[in-house]
Design an enzyme around this catalytic site. Sequence first.
Site, mmCIF file in Angstrom:
data_model
loop_
_atom_site.group_PDB
_atom_site.id
_atom_site.type_symbol
_atom_site.label_atom_id
_atom_site.label_comp_id
_atom_site.label_asym_id
_atom_site.label_seq_id
_atom_site.Cartn_x
_atom_site.Cartn_y
_atom_site.Cartn_z
ATOM 1 N N ASP A 61 0.001 -2.880 3.796
ATOM 2 C CA ASP A 61 -1.063 -1.892 3.917
ATOM 3 C C ASP A 61 -0.504 -0.930 4.955
ATOM 4 O OD1 ASP A 61 -3.221 -0.410 4.995
ATOM 5 O OD2 ASP A 61 -4.604 -1.817 4.059
ATOM 6 N N HIS A 62 -0.075 0.242 4.515
ATOM 7 C CA HIS A 62 0.714 1.071 5.439
ATOM 8 C C HIS A 62 -0.086 1.504 6.666
ATOM 9 C CE1 HIS A 62 -1.122 4.499 3.310
ATOM 10 N NE2 HIS A 62 -0.790 5.232 4.343
ATOM 11 N N HIS A 101 -7.427 -0.207 3.438
ATOM 12 C CA HIS A 101 -7.256 0.457 4.739
ATOM 13 C C HIS A 101 -8.511 0.361 5.618
ATOM 14 C CE1 HIS A 101 -3.766 1.868 2.730
ATOM 15 N NE2 HIS A 101 -4.283 2.935 2.177
HETATM 16 C C1 BG6 Z 1 -3.010 5.481 -0.037
HETATM 17 C C2 BG6 Z 1 -4.008 5.915 -1.069
HETATM 18 O O1 BG6 Z 1 -3.004 4.091 0.099
HETATM 19 O O2 BG6 Z 1 -3.350 6.066 1.222
HETATM 20 C C3 BG6 Z 1 -4.066 7.423 -1.162
HETATM 21 O O3 BG6 Z 1 -3.635 5.375 -2.326
HETATM 22 C C4 BG6 Z 1 -4.325 8.030 0.197
HETATM 23 O O4 BG6 Z 1 -5.060 7.837 -2.091
HETATM 24 C C5 BG6 Z 1 -3.334 7.470 1.219
HETATM 25 O O5 BG6 Z 1 -4.172 9.422 0.085
HETATM 26 C C6 BG6 Z 1 -3.707 7.932 2.617
HETATM 27 O O6 BG6 Z 1 -2.671 7.587 3.502
HETATM 28 P P1 BG6 Z 1 -2.384 8.443 4.813
HETATM 29 O O7 BG6 Z 1 -1.311 7.682 5.503
HETATM 30 O O8 BG6 Z 1 -1.968 9.793 4.349
HETATM 31 O O9 BG6 Z 1 -3.681 8.469 5.558
#
Ligand code: BG6
Length: 505
Positions: free
Chosen positions: A194-195, A257
């Site tokens: 989960d980045h 997230h």
């Molecule tokens: C991803 C989603 O996991 O996270 C996207 O699939 C979203 O829809 C993105 O735009 C948001 O990531 P960040 O790091 O740009 O907040």
Amino acid sequence: MDQSIHIAATQAAAPCTIVIFGASGDLAKRKLLPAIYNLSACGERVAPENFAVVGFARRPMTVEKFRSDARDWAARYSRLELDQKCWNDFATRLDYVSGLDQADGFHRLRQRLEQLEAERHLPPNRIYYLSVPPEAVAECIERLGSAGLIAKPGAANFTRIVLEKPIGHDLVSALELSRLAHQYFDESQIFRIDHYLGKETVQNLLVLRFANAIFERMWGARNVDHVQITVAESEGVGSRAMYYDPAGALRDMVQNHILQLLALIAMDPPVSLEADAIRDAKLNVLRALRPLSHRGAGDLVVRGRYGPGLVEGTAVKGYLQEPGIPPTSRTETFVALKVFIDNWRWAGVPFYLRTGKRLAARESLIYIQFKDAPRILFNRTGELPSNALTIRIQPDEGFSFEVLAKQPGLDITLRPVHMNLRYQSEFSGASPDAYERLLLDIMNGDHTLFVSARFVEKSWEFVQSVLDWWSDDPAIPLHDYAAGTFGPAAADQLLERDGRRWRNP
Ligand code: BG6
């Protein structure tokens, strides 16, 4: 004087080969290859001395072409500027194998890996990063198994697999995928990404909460009035209709997230900094999350969809006019929820969560409003603004504490002021990208920032009741909102009913 307190040093990882499944895809281009380059770049090198990266995709391509494409991507997306000498060294470590969509391709992958390892004196430590569409994951795992590419846990050399979100499309498919993964891999070999967990400010939540005794003492129902978590995006669905329309905001952002942020903000202190201790403490939050039952959910969940509007001064299309979105789509691009954590710490404290696309700004924040002082002294004659802690996850990372101060002068006039920490001005140097942190942890076998099987299961259980409720009752409103706003009026009413309002950036 430098007062930094060093808790853990970046470890030098063991030599290994990272195989990127879906190496010509967007994630590999924008994130994975640039991140591995940054980890190995001269001066900042933390990658092992000896490692290789094998791109594995469907199309035939020469190694030279893969290397030159990778150079273009790194030049475009890398955090560090491309240095020719470093790049030359990095490029020699890149290899490419085609046939990801054929069983035979996996046998070729095995041959190539064995050859590479022999040529480069690399032990067969392998990391398989599945950056493939969700529907291809199960087949990749089975083919890895039949090609004899998976070493047992505890073997002299490691095999690790990395799974990207979404993990499953619903509770049933997530459980099915988990069962299949466990048929071939031990939980200790699986890294679910989960980045958000790799973001610097998200990692700082633990430090903020548990290195500073002052916050922990205020953290709970006795002192906190309510909590808001907002993950707002100004981008629309872009070119991702094929993935996004069957998913929607609840699956795409809340199941992973947002629930991760909620768990980090609400968890009890873990017994140690060990990965299992932290993951258990987070899981306990989900265990205590009050289920959103069908009947009660009407007042607690709002879904919305963006229409045309103006985002940061530019006219943009509505969701239904975006390329690839079916005109009959009922997919939500916004969701707001009011949830409760039924444990001693948080009994009765509402947590308001919201996320959406095409909102007025790209801004993720956690806002914690504290209870007011007794109405005895300064606030005897009227309400005063509450103390609040705002943690800005992105883009302007930092936090601010809102308190009341006396405005200088002969009168007694109070004014809310902000004690503000901005990462950018406090700390020099750019933070590593989330993927750099996560890839390094995978090489080191550290699970702390990865999602456990139980967390995936519990988070799906929670969102599944809402998904079922929406699919059982098509009359449940899907509120329109104009692109460039902060979502539908119904989301504001969710808080107004409780005498509160969203804190917009
Ligand atoms: C991803 C989603 O996991 O996270 C996207 O699939 C979203 O829809 C993105 O735009 C948001 O990531 P960040 O790091 O740009 O907040």
